[in-house]
Write a protein that holds these residues in place. Structure first.
Motif, PDB file in Angstrom:
ATOM      1  N   GLN A 103       0.756  -1.261  -0.172  1.00  0.00           N
ATOM      2  CA  GLN A 103      -0.070   0.147   0.122  1.00  0.00           C
ATOM      3  C   GLN A 103       0.838   1.329   0.024  1.00  0.00           C
ATOM      4  O   GLN A 103       0.513   2.232  -0.662  1.00  0.00           O
ATOM      5  CB  GLN A 103      -0.885   0.043   1.200  1.00  0.00           C
ATOM      6  N   TYR A 107       0.886   3.851  -3.135  1.00  0.00           N
ATOM      7  CA  TYR A 107       0.706   5.121  -3.069  1.00  0.00           C
ATOM      8  C   TYR A 107       1.481   6.186  -3.739  1.00  0.00           C
ATOM      9  O   TYR A 107       1.144   7.005  -4.409  1.00  0.00           O
ATOM     10  CB  TYR A 107       0.589   5.375  -1.465  1.00  0.00           C
ATOM     11  N   LEU A 110       1.319   5.941  -7.395  1.00  0.00           N
ATOM     12  CA  LEU A 110      -0.056   6.258  -7.855  1.00  0.00           C
ATOM     13  C   LEU A 110       0.353   7.740  -8.181  1.00  0.00           C
ATOM     14  O   LEU A 110      -0.247   8.348  -9.172  1.00  0.00           O
ATOM     15  CB  LEU A 110      -1.080   5.987  -7.033  1.00  0.00           C
ATOM     16  N   PHE A 230      -7.052   5.417   0.594  1.00  0.00           N
ATOM     17  CA  PHE A 230      -6.677   4.807  -0.075  1.00  0.00           C
ATOM     18  C   PHE A 230      -6.377   3.493   0.460  1.00  0.00           C
ATOM     19  O   PHE A 230      -6.213   2.230   0.238  1.00  0.00           O
ATOM     20  CB  PHE A 230      -5.530   4.942  -0.895  1.00  0.00           C
ATOM     21  N   TYR A 231      -5.510   3.522   1.743  1.00  0.00           N
ATOM     22  CA  TYR A 231      -5.143   2.425   2.704  1.00  0.00           C
ATOM     23  C   TYR A 231      -6.374   1.918   3.134  1.00  0.00           C
ATOM     24  O   TYR A 231      -6.282   0.736   3.347  1.00  0.00           O
ATOM     25  CB  TYR A 231      -4.364   3.017   3.893  1.00  0.00           C
ATOM     26  N   VAL A 234      -8.569   0.453  -0.823  1.00  0.00           N
ATOM     27  CA  VAL A 234      -7.389  -0.508  -1.587  1.00  0.00           C
ATOM     28  C   VAL A 234      -6.824  -1.557  -0.714  1.00  0.00           C
ATOM     29  O   VAL A 234      -5.886  -1.150  -0.272  1.00  0.00           O
ATOM     30  CB  VAL A 234      -7.010   0.149  -2.610  1.00  0.00           C
ATOM     31  N   PRO A 238      -2.715   0.761  -4.913  1.00  0.00           N
ATOM     32  CA  PRO A 238      -3.929   1.586  -5.647  1.00  0.00           C
ATOM     33  C   PRO A 238      -3.247   1.842  -7.014  1.00  0.00           C
ATOM     34  O   PRO A 238      -2.087   1.934  -7.146  1.00  0.00           O
ATOM     35  CB  PRO A 238      -3.865   2.623  -4.710  1.00  0.00           C
ATOM     36  N   ASN A 239      -4.235   2.122  -8.126  1.00  0.00           N
ATOM     37  CA  ASN A 239      -3.716   2.600  -9.277  1.00  0.00           C
ATOM     38  C   ASN A 239      -4.766   3.784  -9.638  1.00  0.00           C
ATOM     39  O   ASN A 239      -5.453   4.395  -8.938  1.00  0.00           O
ATOM     40  CB  ASN A 239      -3.854   1.349 -10.114  1.00  0.00           C
ATOM     41  N   HIS A 242      -8.177   3.958  -9.378  1.00  0.00           N
ATOM     42  CA  HIS A 242      -8.666   4.357  -8.052  1.00  0.00           C
ATOM     43  C   HIS A 242      -8.840   5.897  -7.870  1.00  0.00           C
ATOM     44  O   HIS A 242      -9.590   6.502  -7.119  1.00  0.00           O
ATOM     45  CB  HIS A 242      -7.782   3.837  -6.665  1.00  0.00           C
TER      46      HIS A 242
END
Length: 247
Positions: A103, A107, A110, A230-231, A234, A238-239, A242
């Motif tokens: 994650q 991030y 991302l 996001f944590y 997802v 994450p991509n 998201h």
């Protein structure tokens, strides 16, 4: 403010290491184990792991927040070796830490992906860019054809002038991709909002507001303010999809 900064400095330099040593002595577990065991999967756990790694004086642990996706598995093995954590007795810890690192790594990747798209300027000579722009029009105005590529009609969906390309300067292709994504995946809502934007007294420029929202989402991502989102949302990497969903 000064006292808070002084306390933070004293804690991180002197008290934190001593407290960690006492807690390990009492619990038989290192800080990473305590974080994983004391919080459910999601933002609280991953942010706790990230914070612990960033403040660690151990180079292997400190560098763990910078590893890429393909290095995560080896990094977890190295951390367990450094902290003398036996895999057979801590199978959940290994899996949990790996998810957290994925994650954290995801991030950062991302942000790079979003930033790269933002840096791509809209180019009217690029067929793909032009196709995306026309797609936006067709999604929002399915019953009205464009009379020309450069036309006052663009103002009907909230652009400032005859040629929308000038409005994408700040957010580049990211602004357009977000607008198209929302208009495609939430078509009825997008058209309803567009209708509201044309209110004679309370109206606003639909496309410009959409680009401003892209800038807001981008700024939140860049600052790290979206980490908790996001944590939690997802359970892994994450991509950019998201990010569009968040937008």
């Amino acid at each position: 403010m000064m006292l808070a900064s002084l306390w933070a400095c004293v804690y991180s330099r002197f008290l934190r290491g001593w407290l960690k040593w006492v807690l390990r002595l009492l619990t038989g577990r290192c800080e990473l184990q305590r974080v994983c065991g004391g919080a459910r999967a999601g933002a609280r756990r991953t942010r706790g792991i990230e914070h612990s790694l960033e403040l660690s004086k151990n180079k292997v642990l400190r560098n763990a927040v910078y590893v890429g996706e393909d290095e995560v598995e080896k990094c977890v093995t190295d951390i367990m070796k450094e902290k003398k954590i036996i895999e057979q007795k801590n199978k959940d810890f290994k899996t949990d830490l790996q998810v957290c690192l994925l994650q954290i790594s995801g991030y950062k990747q991302l942000y790079l992906d979003v930033e790269n798209l933002r840096k791509v300027p809209y180019d009217s000579d690029n067929e793909e860019h032009e196709e995306e722009l026309i797609k936006l029009w067709n999604l929002l105005m399915p019953h009205e054809n464009l009379k020309a590529r450069i036309t006052k009609q663009w103002c009907n969906i909230g652009f400032q002038g005859d040629d929308p390309k000038t409005d994408f300067r700040g957010m580049g292709m990211l602004g357009l991709v977000n607008l198209v994504y929302f208009s495609k995946h939430h078509a009825s809502e997008a058209r309803q909002i567009l209708s509201h934007s044309n209110h004679p007294k309370l109206g606003y420029s639909y496309a410009i507001v959409g680009i401003n929202l892209t800038e807001m989402a981008y700024s939140l991502l860049k600052s790290g303010a979206l980490k908790s989102h996001f944590y939690n949302a997802v359970p892994g990497l994450p991509n950019i999809e998201h990010f569009h969903q968040f937008y």
